[in-house]
Scaffold this motif. Sequence first.
Motif, mmCIF file in Angstrom:
data_model
loop_
_atom_site.group_PDB
_atom_site.id
_atom_site.type_symbol
_atom_site.label_atom_id
_atom_site.label_comp_id
_atom_site.label_asym_id
_atom_site.label_seq_id
_atom_site.Cartn_x
_atom_site.Cartn_y
_atom_site.Cartn_z
ATOM 1 N N ARG A 43 -7.675 -12.211 2.003
ATOM 2 C CA ARG A 43 -6.669 -11.346 1.380
ATOM 3 C C ARG A 43 -7.184 -9.974 0.978
ATOM 4 O O ARG A 43 -6.428 -8.984 0.990
ATOM 5 C CB ARG A 43 -6.077 -12.060 0.144
ATOM 6 C CG ARG A 43 -4.752 -11.483 -0.324
ATOM 7 C CD ARG A 43 -3.614 -11.863 0.588
ATOM 8 N NE ARG A 43 -2.342 -11.326 0.133
ATOM 9 C CZ ARG A 43 -1.173 -11.592 0.702
ATOM 10 N NH1 ARG A 43 -1.113 -12.406 1.745
ATOM 11 N NH2 ARG A 43 -0.060 -11.050 0.242
ATOM 12 N N ASP A 47 -5.076 -6.553 1.238
ATOM 13 C CA ASP A 47 -4.666 -5.799 0.053
ATOM 14 C C ASP A 47 -5.206 -4.370 0.080
ATOM 15 O O ASP A 47 -4.532 -3.434 -0.369
ATOM 16 C CB ASP A 47 -5.173 -6.495 -1.219
ATOM 17 C CG ASP A 47 -4.368 -7.734 -1.590
ATOM 18 O OD1 ASP A 47 -3.226 -7.871 -1.117
ATOM 19 O OD2 ASP A 47 -4.884 -8.561 -2.356
ATOM 20 N N ASN A 110 -3.173 -5.004 -6.496
ATOM 21 C CA ASN A 110 -3.617 -5.427 -5.176
ATOM 22 C C ASN A 110 -2.375 -5.787 -4.373
ATOM 23 O O ASN A 110 -1.734 -6.806 -4.616
ATOM 24 C CB ASN A 110 -4.563 -6.635 -5.274
ATOM 25 C CG ASN A 110 -5.962 -6.232 -5.688
ATOM 26 O OD1 ASN A 110 -6.214 -5.079 -6.022
ATOM 27 N ND2 ASN A 110 -6.875 -7.182 -5.671
ATOM 28 N N ILE A 111 -2.037 -4.938 -3.420
ATOM 29 C CA ILE A 111 -0.763 -5.062 -2.715
ATOM 30 C C ILE A 111 -0.901 -4.508 -1.297
ATOM 31 O O ILE A 111 -1.335 -3.373 -1.116
ATOM 32 C CB ILE A 111 0.342 -4.326 -3.514
ATOM 33 C CG1 ILE A 111 1.720 -4.498 -2.886
ATOM 34 C CG2 ILE A 111 0.006 -2.866 -3.703
ATOM 35 C CD1 ILE A 111 2.847 -3.976 -3.767
ATOM 36 N N PRO A 112 -0.565 -5.288 -0.281
ATOM 37 C CA PRO A 112 -0.662 -4.808 1.096
ATOM 38 C C PRO A 112 0.504 -3.910 1.470
ATOM 39 O O PRO A 112 1.500 -3.813 0.740
ATOM 40 C CB PRO A 112 -0.654 -6.110 1.916
ATOM 41 C CG PRO A 112 0.097 -7.077 1.074
ATOM 42 C CD PRO A 112 -0.209 -6.718 -0.351
ATOM 43 N N CYS A 137 -3.403 -0.735 -1.157
ATOM 44 C CA CYS A 137 -3.326 -0.361 0.249
ATOM 45 C C CYS A 137 -3.235 1.147 0.429
ATOM 46 O O CYS A 137 -3.624 1.675 1.482
ATOM 47 C CB CYS A 137 -2.139 -1.054 0.914
ATOM 48 S SG CYS A 137 -0.518 -0.551 0.254
ATOM 49 N N ALA A 142 -9.478 -2.164 -3.812
ATOM 50 C CA ALA A 142 -8.763 -3.289 -4.416
ATOM 51 C C ALA A 142 -9.615 -3.910 -5.511
ATOM 52 O O ALA A 142 -10.839 -3.960 -5.416
ATOM 53 C CB ALA A 142 -8.415 -4.342 -3.354
#
Length: 204
Positions: A43, A47, A110-112, A137, A142
């Motif tokens: 992940r 992220d 933390n975000i894609p 992102c 992150a």
Amino acid sequence: MDTVLFDMFGVIARTQSDESRAALERASGLDPEVFWGSYWGERQAYDRGDVDGPAYWRTVGRGAGTGFDDRAVAELVELDLASWSRVDEEMVSLVTGLSQSGVRLGLLSNIPFEIADLFEAEHARVLDLFPVLGLSCRIGRAKPEAQAFDWCLQGLGVEPGRVLFVDDSERNVAAARELGLGGHHFTSAEGLRKELSERGITAD
């Protein structure tokens, strides 16, 4: 202390529900323990914006000892997106009050890319509460990486000791404290209100 730096998921937005987690497990066709081990193991790069959704899910499949075809990848991307799409209105209200009181605010999430795009389209009212918006992102860093916190501190324009960092992850809170920020391990809005009050931070 006059500044609050918030995490998003598990604080302002809700984490995955049992139903959404089960849907992802079914779509993957994998043993849940194997699935989640690979999901979280891969992940950080997703992220951070190093890869997009399809590339992430192909890596998850390889890490779990299998391969996802294009149809499965598209379904997993969609289900994952839906699983992270809900906001917590109680917390949105709390943050709104802080903003109206003039408290300096920032967000470090933390975000894609796919989920960031969703929030920018559907939850702009929430993101607009934060003058400093550290979406992993978008900034290429992150949590718990120190550079992610440094990016936000530069945007906030304050010393670490003036910032309270709020996150539901103890690991991320510990990382913030190592950099000199105050830390609050979030478990409830009530607990956060108490912490803020004790630190002299009030909301309308």
